[in-house]
Scaffold this motif. Structure first.
Motif, PDB file in Angstrom:
ATOM      1  N   ALA A 172      -0.215  -1.755  16.392  1.00  0.00           N
ATOM      2  CA  ALA A 172      -1.062  -0.691  16.268  1.00  0.00           C
ATOM      3  C   ALA A 172      -2.072  -1.136  14.931  1.00  0.00           C
ATOM      4  CB  ALA A 172      -0.147   0.259  15.923  1.00  0.00           C
ATOM      5  N   ARG A 173      -3.069  -0.139  15.043  1.00  0.00           N
ATOM      6  CA  ARG A 173      -3.781  -0.212  13.870  1.00  0.00           C
ATOM      7  C   ARG A 173      -3.313   0.936  13.017  1.00  0.00           C
ATOM      8  NH1 ARG A 173      -8.809  -1.517  12.020  1.00  0.00           N
ATOM      9  NH2 ARG A 173      -9.281  -2.536  13.920  1.00  0.00           N
ATOM     10  N   ILE A 174      -3.029   0.617  11.792  1.00  0.00           N
ATOM     11  CA  ILE A 174      -2.445   1.556  10.673  1.00  0.00           C
ATOM     12  C   ILE A 174      -3.335   1.697   9.669  1.00  0.00           C
ATOM     13  CG2 ILE A 174      -0.371   1.920   9.321  1.00  0.00           C
ATOM     14  CD1 ILE A 174       0.944  -0.274  11.185  1.00  0.00           C
ATOM     15  N   THR A 175      -3.461   2.932   9.262  1.00  0.00           N
ATOM     16  CA  THR A 175      -4.132   3.371   8.038  1.00  0.00           C
ATOM     17  C   THR A 175      -2.893   3.591   7.001  1.00  0.00           C
ATOM     18  OG1 THR A 175      -5.789   4.497   9.131  1.00  0.00           O
ATOM     19  CG2 THR A 175      -5.742   4.863   7.006  1.00  0.00           C
ATOM     20  N   TYR A 176      -2.806   2.920   5.891  1.00  0.00           N
ATOM     21  CA  TYR A 176      -1.799   2.991   4.963  1.00  0.00           C
ATOM     22  C   TYR A 176      -2.346   3.498   3.667  1.00  0.00           C
ATOM     23  CZ  TYR A 176       1.614   1.212   1.862  1.00  0.00           C
ATOM     24  OH  TYR A 176       2.677   0.989   0.759  1.00  0.00           O
ATOM     25  N   GLU A 177      -1.712   4.378   3.210  1.00  0.00           N
ATOM     26  CA  GLU A 177      -2.044   5.078   2.112  1.00  0.00           C
ATOM     27  C   GLU A 177      -0.687   5.091   1.221  1.00  0.00           C
ATOM     28  OE1 GLU A 177      -3.144   9.058   2.900  1.00  0.00           O
ATOM     29  OE2 GLU A 177      -4.172   8.399   4.525  1.00  0.00           O
ATOM     30  N   GLY A 178      -1.051   4.662  -0.126  1.00  0.00           N
ATOM     31  CA  GLY A 178      -0.019   4.543  -1.190  1.00  0.00           C
ATOM     32  C   GLY A 178      -0.334   3.616  -2.280  1.00  0.00           C
ATOM     33  N   GLU A 179       0.291   4.013  -3.382  1.00  0.00           N
ATOM     34  CA  GLU A 179      -0.016   3.586  -4.653  1.00  0.00           C
ATOM     35  C   GLU A 179      -1.311   3.811  -5.052  1.00  0.00           C
ATOM     36  OE1 GLU A 179       1.141   0.275  -2.865  1.00  0.00           O
ATOM     37  OE2 GLU A 179       3.067   0.066  -3.566  1.00  0.00           O
ATOM     38  N   GLY A 180      -2.167   5.068  -4.711  1.00  0.00           N
ATOM     39  CA  GLY A 180      -3.327   5.295  -5.007  1.00  0.00           C
ATOM     40  C   GLY A 180      -4.246   4.398  -4.253  1.00  0.00           C
ATOM     41  N   ASP A 181      -3.945   3.897  -3.049  1.00  0.00           N
ATOM     42  CA  ASP A 181      -4.887   3.054  -2.438  1.00  0.00           C
ATOM     43  C   ASP A 181      -4.924   3.211  -0.794  1.00  0.00           C
ATOM     44  OD1 ASP A 181      -6.115   0.511  -1.798  1.00  0.00           O
ATOM     45  OD2 ASP A 181      -4.211  -0.252  -1.555  1.00  0.00           O
ATOM     46  N   THR A 182      -5.926   3.131  -0.027  1.00  0.00           N
ATOM     47  CA  THR A 182      -5.931   3.188   1.386  1.00  0.00           C
ATOM     48  C   THR A 182      -6.222   1.995   1.897  1.00  0.00           C
ATOM     49  OG1 THR A 182      -6.221   5.554   1.383  1.00  0.00           O
ATOM     50  CG2 THR A 182      -6.675   4.591   3.261  1.00  0.00           C
ATOM     51  N   ARG A 183      -5.481   1.377   2.877  1.00  0.00           N
ATOM     52  CA  ARG A 183      -6.086   0.122   3.640  1.00  0.00           C
ATOM     53  C   ARG A 183      -5.836   0.283   4.918  1.00  0.00           C
ATOM     54  NH1 ARG A 183      -1.694  -1.667   0.431  1.00  0.00           N
ATOM     55  NH2 ARG A 183      -0.297  -2.793   1.348  1.00  0.00           N
ATOM     56  N   GLU A 184      -6.467  -0.441   5.874  1.00  0.00           N
ATOM     57  CA  GLU A 184      -6.517  -0.432   7.267  1.00  0.00           C
ATOM     58  C   GLU A 184      -5.558  -1.873   7.697  1.00  0.00           C
ATOM     59  OE1 GLU A 184      -7.889   1.403   9.923  1.00  0.00           O
ATOM     60  OE2 GLU A 184      -7.914   2.956   7.980  1.00  0.00           O
ATOM     61  N   ILE A 185      -4.765  -1.664   8.414  1.00  0.00           N
ATOM     62  CA  ILE A 185      -3.956  -2.871   9.211  1.00  0.00           C
ATOM     63  C   ILE A 185      -4.080  -2.962  10.517  1.00  0.00           C
ATOM     64  CG2 ILE A 185      -1.697  -4.011   8.992  1.00  0.00           C
ATOM     65  CD1 ILE A 185      -1.101  -1.821   6.703  1.00  0.00           C
ATOM     66  N   ASP A 186      -4.713  -4.175  10.840  1.00  0.00           N
ATOM     67  CA  ASP A 186      -4.913  -4.306  12.480  1.00  0.00           C
ATOM     68  C   ASP A 186      -3.963  -5.101  12.793  1.00  0.00           C
ATOM     69  OD1 ASP A 186      -6.177  -4.398  14.870  1.00  0.00           O
ATOM     70  OD2 ASP A 186      -7.499  -5.786  14.308  1.00  0.00           O
ATOM     71  N   SER A 187      -2.728  -4.551  13.292  1.00  0.00           N
ATOM     72  CA  SER A 187      -1.662  -5.156  13.761  1.00  0.00           C
ATOM     73  C   SER A 187      -0.590  -5.827  12.822  1.00  0.00           C
ATOM     74  CB  SER A 187      -1.977  -5.996  14.824  1.00  0.00           C
ATOM     75  OG  SER A 187      -0.771  -6.881  15.405  1.00  0.00           O
ATOM     76  N   LEU A 188       0.511  -5.255  12.454  1.00  0.00           N
ATOM     77  CA  LEU A 188       1.482  -6.027  11.685  1.00  0.00           C
ATOM     78  C   LEU A 188       1.997  -7.154  11.969  1.00  0.00           C
ATOM     79  CD1 LEU A 188       3.772  -2.861  10.669  1.00  0.00           C
ATOM     80  CD2 LEU A 188       2.210  -4.045   9.151  1.00  0.00           C
ATOM     81  N   PHE A 189       2.153  -7.363  13.516  1.00  0.00           N
ATOM     82  CA  PHE A 189       2.339  -8.544  14.053  1.00  0.00           C
ATOM     83  C   PHE A 189       1.216  -9.401  13.857  1.00  0.00           C
ATOM     84  CE2 PHE A 189       3.055 -11.176  18.252  1.00  0.00           C
ATOM     85  CZ  PHE A 189       4.116 -11.793  17.603  1.00  0.00           C
ATOM     86  N   SER A 190      -0.012  -9.237  13.919  1.00  0.00           N
ATOM     87  CA  SER A 190      -0.953 -10.414  13.626  1.00  0.00           C
ATOM     88  C   SER A 190      -1.164 -10.691  12.219  1.00  0.00           C
ATOM     89  CB  SER A 190      -2.217  -9.886  14.395  1.00  0.00           C
ATOM     90  OG  SER A 190      -2.153  -9.782  15.710  1.00  0.00           O
ATOM     91  N   SER A 191      -1.312  -9.613  11.516  1.00  0.00           N
ATOM     92  CA  SER A 191      -1.875  -9.897  10.098  1.00  0.00           C
ATOM     93  C   SER A 191      -0.556 -10.165   9.254  1.00  0.00           C
ATOM     94  CB  SER A 191      -2.393  -8.412   9.699  1.00  0.00           C
ATOM     95  OG  SER A 191      -1.402  -7.519   9.475  1.00  0.00           O
ATOM     96  N   CYS A 192       0.609  -9.792   9.594  1.00  0.00           N
ATOM     97  CA  CYS A 192       1.862 -10.408   8.707  1.00  0.00           C
ATOM     98  C   CYS A 192       2.556 -11.418   9.344  1.00  0.00           C
ATOM     99  CB  CYS A 192       2.545  -9.292   8.401  1.00  0.00           C
ATOM    100  SG  CYS A 192       2.050  -8.064   7.410  1.00  0.00           S
ATOM    101  N   ILE A 193       2.991 -11.326  10.457  1.00  0.00           N
ATOM    102  CA  ILE A 193       4.030 -12.339  11.036  1.00  0.00           C
ATOM    103  C   ILE A 193       3.271 -13.700  11.507  1.00  0.00           C
ATOM    104  CG2 ILE A 193       6.088 -12.588  12.453  1.00  0.00           C
ATOM    105  CD1 ILE A 193       6.289  -9.761  12.314  1.00  0.00           C
ATOM    106  N   LYS A 194       2.312 -13.289  12.390  1.00  0.00           N
ATOM    107  CA  LYS A 194       1.763 -14.517  13.067  1.00  0.00           C
ATOM    108  C   LYS A 194       0.814 -15.143  11.848  1.00  0.00           C
ATOM    109  CE  LYS A 194       0.028 -14.013  17.386  1.00  0.00           C
ATOM    110  NZ  LYS A 194      -0.476 -13.204  18.560  1.00  0.00           N
ATOM    111  N   LYS A 195       0.135 -14.264  11.187  1.00  0.00           N
ATOM    112  CA  LYS A 195      -0.610 -14.929  10.293  1.00  0.00           C
ATOM    113  C   LYS A 195      -0.114 -16.054   9.249  1.00  0.00           C
ATOM    114  CE  LYS A 195      -4.133 -13.742   6.383  1.00  0.00           C
ATOM    115  NZ  LYS A 195      -3.719 -12.627   5.347  1.00  0.00           N
ATOM    116  N   ALA A 196       1.339 -15.485   8.646  1.00  0.00           N
ATOM    117  CA  ALA A 196       2.091 -16.270   7.881  1.00  0.00           C
ATOM    118  C   ALA A 196       2.378 -17.566   8.355  1.00  0.00           C
ATOM    119  CB  ALA A 196       3.344 -15.459   7.288  1.00  0.00           C
TER     120      ALA A 196
END
Lengths: 1029, 275
Positions: free
Chosen positions: A293-317
């Motif tokens: 999924a495309r995720i809008t993450y808000e936290g620690e006073g910051d907002t960011r967009e994540i285009d697929s956890l699978f692609s941007s975290c796991i596969k990327k690593a």
């Protein structure tokens, strides 16, 4: 090209009546229900087998113990009697030959035909299967009787429990329903000893499935209002959202699509086969919608967009790690196949996959777990050209077995889940001849709603066969689609969609099934020979979604397929085409076979007594085309099937929880505290489970799950030799620490990864030859009415994935495959139970020489004791806080850079032979690790806590039980001291004591006043007691 | 010229220790070792007659669904060999009559016992006179046990052994003879080649877990009257190298695993015989 029907198709089916449903939607529960044969069948016979007088009935004794202990019902004795119901007209001599031949043991058993064998009891409970449920014993009996008599027959088994004791009928009911029978798959009858007539016995009951020989395909009009779309999805267990249903509706409005459908004889409504097939393919289980999924993450006073956890975290690593490895990259196939593939050596590749089977195990622990293990076996087996299976590793998460509150509806007692899962995995693993090399069990009451049953399997394959690499898959148009192994029944229908939902009132019973390890073993024996002879081009398994997924996915390689379901071998008649298409009946593989090899392939299958059937062919038509005979029942564009699902948009909101800090003082008796920790369910010995798994079949066991002076200490990881003529080995380890997600799932994930890595390092794995597998089990992270905290749970998922990226790249340990299970919730009658977010991280390492492996047990008096790594005041989410009813906030944090240096240097020291023992500090920290090291090796330790490198700690209990990561206890021969200390120069470590000949653990505390002194025997007893047999 | 010796390891229908069994045969010096799927015997493409040493490895024949190895025994007794007039059992009988060696381990031992082939009392090889049934614990267990060898036994495989340390991995290993007479004969003729024992291999033990299954008179392995057919519950093929030993990281052990001794004895015996 018409596909020829296979030999041995069991029933002549009438032509397909194609129902143009005028109603928008017809309930299909009527056709789903398995109809029972008449209870009394003229031709059926019962053979009863019981033990002779004086022969010990070990199973009966075990059941009696459970009736006494678990149900607290005072049964005096239990005896078992096996029943074979023979559904054919065998004559008396044949029946007698069967009874006295294969069905009984003449030395210890007696038999009776068509009369009872039980006598002199108070209650008799007979438990048998419901129609259609896999009956492995019945199948074997059937084959044996056919061989003996030359006559075909059907055999159904049941078992009697003959109970003596002053019990009420209500007691007998409880024993039957709460212990002996699972209502979903079994039925039971209770007989009162006072009115029992042995001569009359029990009339045969034949649970045969009576199929209607009229396969139907319905059309479902999707051109309806949204509310109707939702209802269709829910009632058919499609688990599709309104958005997804609308996409289907719109798909059928496309003119080109309609024209193509018209040519194939289909209209503008969707067939049930199409709808079901798309639902499987688009399920969370198969498509990982949340991870993509495309995720809008808000936290620690910051907002960011994540285009697929699978692609941007796991596969990327993994991509970045592989780039860094450059020419030395040993990854071969990651994230694209049923399992990950890495290089073992020049001639061989390793394959590894971990799956979960949570939802089925909640409903039927035995069948669910058995299916889980034999199911994950098929992943490495169906990966690349197919791998021989060499190890299993299993991790279970249960609610505590001593749970004593009322059970919510449809939930089985955790003790029953525990024993059922344990036994299912025992039968699945042991009977398949695959060693269960390690595993762990974690307890938390939030696993009451859904237990987690992680099953992992590794395999090995030659890197080339006839010069062709084995880690890739190729299928050419024209290749035949061949299904091998078991037949198709109604079992396992909707497994994929069912596990994509929470456990609810209407969860389908057909999703539950029982695996058959021997049918699978026969198939894998056959397929490995076929592989080596080059008789097939590609292989994949039939798991979730059945043929719709296995053929649907492999058809991408050729560009389409044409499947004829009429050819598929069925267990019994009466399945509709959509059911054949998505049934998850077990023990089946799908192969792509070159037509030129067809005859040789089928002949070998016949010779080896394995069913193999051509069910279609691969094409390049761009279409997923399914027929039943001449009638098209599904025609879906491949690109729509696989890419028609738009990306989900989700919102994640992170706020750091704040738990009260515990307020208790250091206990005066730290020895008692240590023993209490050793008796924690999450720390205590799991020997009673480990021993029931064969951990050394295949002959390559090097570091076993239990080790030490009397073979009962807890190993950190497994080492085995997959090739018996080589000393190269593999290391298998796991890490998971769900309690930390109560504070921050980032650190939960980081600690799980660190634990899996340091466990592997502790036995001798090199960091630069470690591969990882991620397996996320989450509670529903999609915000909705029933999940009001979905955004927080999604933020936890984001943070866990970010930790995965950070840690795997820091260590250079690439994930090669993974899995997620996102709906581990229970919701019935207003009760909602969600699991704590849980990441299982598993590692697979390559060791050049297993003879350098190190075990955790202390080796000899006089050796020096070291702690490696620094201890911080990190007790948040610890076992020590849990023992004191607190969570706290100071969760352990991994310092990956320091840990990496330590792991590399420690490995070099081990390979230089400088380390006598090494044990990682995990749950229960330093105190538990010291105790385990000592009692496993049966030599005492004298240790000074003042020497432990620590920061911010002033209390002994905190120093002993802090769960700071990346720490080990190592013992070193005195003569190796200098070399060892030189090898670790630059790392935080300290000599804290020595090994002593007395059998005590003696710990000098901070401040120099207090001393803990406990006998190893008492520590070990505390550790062994909770889960002893 | 020494006799060329050939070993066959039968697999299929749930057998699962064939790889390490074949490995042990190779290490012990057999000239040829074939892992043969039982379907090849039933098709007639392989014949027992071409071998000298028959290995029946551990596993779960047909899932042990009807009791350990029961369905497997039924198959050997009743299945016909394609393209011939004979049953598979006829090949077994011929193999025994030729004085060749048979070793059954765990499920293979259960198979021999359920066939009645092992006792071979009075030369009868198809009548069951004892059984192997559920462990007293009611559980499958994987654990290492000490086994005391009977120096007076005619068993070819245990020649020269005082004791041996091996893993058991079974749920149905409890030996029970049909009656006291059978047990007496087994003792009198020294057919009980291995018993579960104390750690020094001195005394047979009935105490759990040294005796892991409650076997009558601690019987772990028995041979026939000629000593050429031998079955045992523990797994000699699982201890072929010192790294198989559960305590190899803490004890000084010879490179070769103790289990190989049984296979070496078989090889030495066959080399000296002309069969």
């Amino acid at each position: 090209m018409p596909v020829k029907p296979a030999d041995g198709f069991i029933a002549e089916l009438s032509p397909l009546p194609f129902i143009r449903a005028s109603v928008m939607y017809t309930r299909h529960s009527e056709s789903l229900r398995l109809k029972e044969a008449a209870r009394e069948k003229e031709m059926a016979h019962r053979i009863e087998i019981g033990f002779r007088e004086g022969v010990r009935d070990a199973l009966g004794e075990k059941i009696k113990k459970r009736i006494n202990n678990d149900l607290r019902i005072p049964a005096d004795s239990v005896k078992t009697i096996e029943i074979y119901t023979i559904d054919s007209d065998l004559g008396p001599s044949d029946l007698d030959a069967a009874a006295c031949g294969p069905l009984s043991d003449p030395v210890i058993q007696e038999t009776a035909i068509d009369c009872g064998i039980a006598r002199g009891f108070d209650w008799l409970i007979e438990v048998g299967f419901r129609p259609g449920v896999t009956d492995n014993v019945g199948k074997t009996a059937c084959e044996a009787i056919a061989l003996l008599t030359g006559k075909p027959t059907r055999v159904y088994t049941s078992r009697q429990y003959v109970i003596c004791g002053s019990l009420t009928r209500a007691d007998a009911e409880r024993i039957a329903s709460e212990l002996l029978a699972n209502d979903l798959i079994q039925h039971y009858d209770i007989f009162d000893g006072k009115t029992w007539d042995t001569a009359a016995g029990i009339k045969p009951y034949v649970p045969r499935v009576l199929g209607e020989n009229c396969p139907r395909t319905e059309e479902i009009d999707l051109n309806v209002p949204d509310a109707e779309l939702i209802r269709i999805s829910q009632e058919r267990v499609l688990a599709l959202t309104l958005d997804e249903m609308r996409i289907l509706r719109d798909y059928l409005k496309n003119d080109a699509v309609l024209a193509r459908r018209k040519k194939a004889g289909l209209g503008a409504a969707m067939t049930d086969a199409e709808l079901e097939c798309i639902a499987q393919t688009w399920s969370e289980h198969c498509k990982h919608k949340i991870f993509n999924a495309r995720i809008t993450y808000e936290g620690e006073g910051d907002t960011r967009e994540i285009d697929s956890l699978f692609s941007s975290c796991i596969k990327k690593a993994t991509r970045e790690i592989r780039e860094r490895m450059g020419a030395g990259d040993w990854c071969l196939s990651v994230f694209v196949d049923n399992a990950g593939i890495i290089r073992f050596n020049d001639g061989w590749n390793l394959v590894f996959k971990v799956e979960t089977h949570n939802s089925p195990s909640a409903l039927d622990p035995y069948g669910g777990a058995l299916t889980g293990i034999v199911g994950v076996n098929r992943d490495p087996f169906g990966c690349g050209k197919g791998a021989k299976l060499i190890f299993n590793t299993d991790v279970f998460c249960f609610a505590p077995p001593d749970y004593d509150a009322p059970l919510p509806k449809r939930i089985l007692h955790p003790r029953r889940i525990f024993e059922g899962v344990r036994e299912g995995v025992e039968h699945g693993g042991n009977k398949s001849g695959i060693p269960t090399v390690n595993g762990c069990i974690v307890f938390d009451k939030r696993y009451l709603g859904k237990p987690l049953v992680y099953c992992g399997t590794g395999g090995i394959m030659p890197s080339r066969i006839a010069g062709v690499p084995t880690h890739t898959k190729e299928i050419l148009p024209g290749d035949l689609i061949v299904m091998t192994g078991g037949r198709i029944g109604k079992d396992g229908i909707h497994g994929a969609t069912f596990s994509s939902e929470e456990l609810h009132e209407g969860s389908p019973v057909t999703a539950v099934q029982i695996g058959d390890p021997i049918t699978q073993k026969k198939m894998t024996d056959f397929l490995l020979i076929a592989r080596d002879r080059g008789l097939y081009r590609a292989i994949t398994d039939n798991g979730a979604g059945g043929l719709s997924s296995s053929v649907g996915e492999t058809a991408c390689l050729s560009g389409g397929c044409e499947l004829d379901l009429k050819n598929a071998p069925l267990k019994y008649p009466g399945l509709n085409p959509w059911e054949i298409l998505i049934s998850e009946s077990q023990e089946r593989m799908t192969l792509a076979v070159d037509p030129a090899k067809r005859d040789e392939f089928l002949e070998l299958a016949r010779k080896m007594d394995v069913e193999a059937t051509v069910v279609g062919r691969y094409t390049d038509s761009g279409l997923f085309h399914v027929r039943y005979g001449d009638q098209t029942v599904a025609l879906i564009e491949m690109c729509f099937l696989h890419d028609g699902l738009p990306q989900m948009n989700l919102r994640a909101v992170w706020t750091l929880p704040c738990h009260p800090e515990p307020d208790f003082s250091e206990p005066s008796d730290l020895g008692a505290a240590l023993k209490a920790m050793l008796s924690r369910l999450n720390i205590c010995s799991k020997e009673s489970v480990v021993r029931q798994y064969d951990h050394e079949v295949q002959g390559g066991s090097v570091v076993k799950p239990l080790t030490g002076a009397v073979n009962d200490g807890p190993s950190d990881a497994a080492v085995l030799r997959p090739l018996l003529d080589s000393f190269e080995g593999i290391v298998v380890a796991n890490g998971l620490c769900p309690r930390y997600s109560d504070i921050d799932a980032y650190h939960m994930a980081a600690c799980a990864i660190d634990e899996a890595v340091r466990n592997a390092v502790a036995v001798g794995a090199p960091l630069d030859r470690l591969a990882g597998l991620d397996n996320f089990c989450w509670c529903d992270p999609v915000q909705s009415e029933k999940t009001p905290d979905g955004e927080y749970k999604l933020a936890q998922l984001v943070r866990a994935n970010e930790a995965l990226y950070d840690l795997t790249t820091a260590y250079g340990v690439p994930c090669i495959s993974g899995k997620d299970s996102m709906k581990n919730d229970y919701q019935i009658a207003g009760v909602r139970i969600s699991i704590p977010p849980t990441l299982l991280f598993s590692t697979l390492g390559k060791m050049e020489d297993v003879r350098k492996a190190v075990t955790m047990d202390v080796k000899r008096p006089g050796d020096l004791v070291y702690i490696l790594g620094k201890t911080y005041r990190e007790l948040g989410g610890s076992e020590w806080y849990a023992l004191n009813d607190a969570i706290g906030n100071g969760v352990p944090k991994v310092n990956a850079a320091a840990a990496k240096t330590l792991y590399e240097k420690l490995h070099r020291a081990m390979m230089a032979g400088l380390v006598a023992s090494c044990h990682d500090c995990s749950d229960g920290g330093l105190g538990v690790a010291l105790a385990e090291t000592a009692f496993a090796g049966e030599w005492g330790l004298a240790v000074d806590l003042k020497a432990v490198p620590a920061e911010g700690i002033e209390r002994n209990d905190e120093l002993l039980f802090s769960e700071s990561q990346s720490r080990f206890i190592a013992t070193i021969r005195p003569e190796a001291q200098q070399a060892f200390e030189a090898a670790l120069a630059g790392c935080t470590f300290a000599r804290i004591g020595k090994v002593i000949p007395e059998g005590v653990l003696r710990i000098e505390c901070l401040g120099g006043q207090k001393i803990i002194e406990e006998s190893l025997a008492s520590l070990k007893a505390a550790w062994q007691k909770p889960l002893a047999y | 010229m020494p006799q060329q010796i050939k070993a066959i390891v039968i697999t299929g229908n749930g057998t699962n220790c064939e790889m390490e069994m074949a490995h042990a045969c190779r290490l012990a010096g057999f000239d040829e070792v074939d892992i043969v799927h039982i379907s090849e015997l039933l098709c007639g493409t392989k014949r027992l007659d071409d071998y000298h040493f028959l290995n029946l490895p551990g596993g779960f024949l047909d899932g042990d669904d009807l009791g350990s190895a029961k369905a497997g025994a039924n198959r050997i007794l009743h299945a016909a060999v394609a393209g011939s007039e004979e049953l598979l059992f006829d090949q077994f009988a011929r193999f025994i009559a030729a004085g060749k060696l048979i070793l059954g381990v765990c499920n293979g031992f259960q198979l021999l016992v359920k066939l009645g082939m092992l006792h071979g009392l009075d030369g009868i090889y198809d009548r069951q006179t004892a059984t192997l049934t559920f462990n007293d614990s009611g559980r499958f267990e994987d654990r290492w046990v000490h086994l005391r060898a009977n120096a007076a036994s005619p068993c070819i495989f245990t020649r020269g052994l005082q004791g041996i340390y091996l893993p058991v991995r079974h749920g149905e290993g409890k030996f029970i003879p049909r009656d006291a007479g059978i047990l007496q004969r087994l003792h009198r003729q020294n057919l009980i080649a291995l018993q579960y024992s104390d750690g020094e291999y001195r005394e047979a033990t009935m105490d759990y877990p040294g005796n892991p299954n409650g076997a009558v008179d601690a019987v772990a392995g028995i041979c026939n009257e000629t000593g050429r057919i031998f079955g045992l519950m523990p797994h000699p093929e699982a201890y072929h190298h010192r790294t198989n030993h559960p305590r190899w990281t803490r004890e000084e052990l010879p490179e070769e695993g103790m289990g190989l001794a049984l296979f070496r004895n078989a090889a030495v015996f066959l080399r000296s015989e002309s069969l």
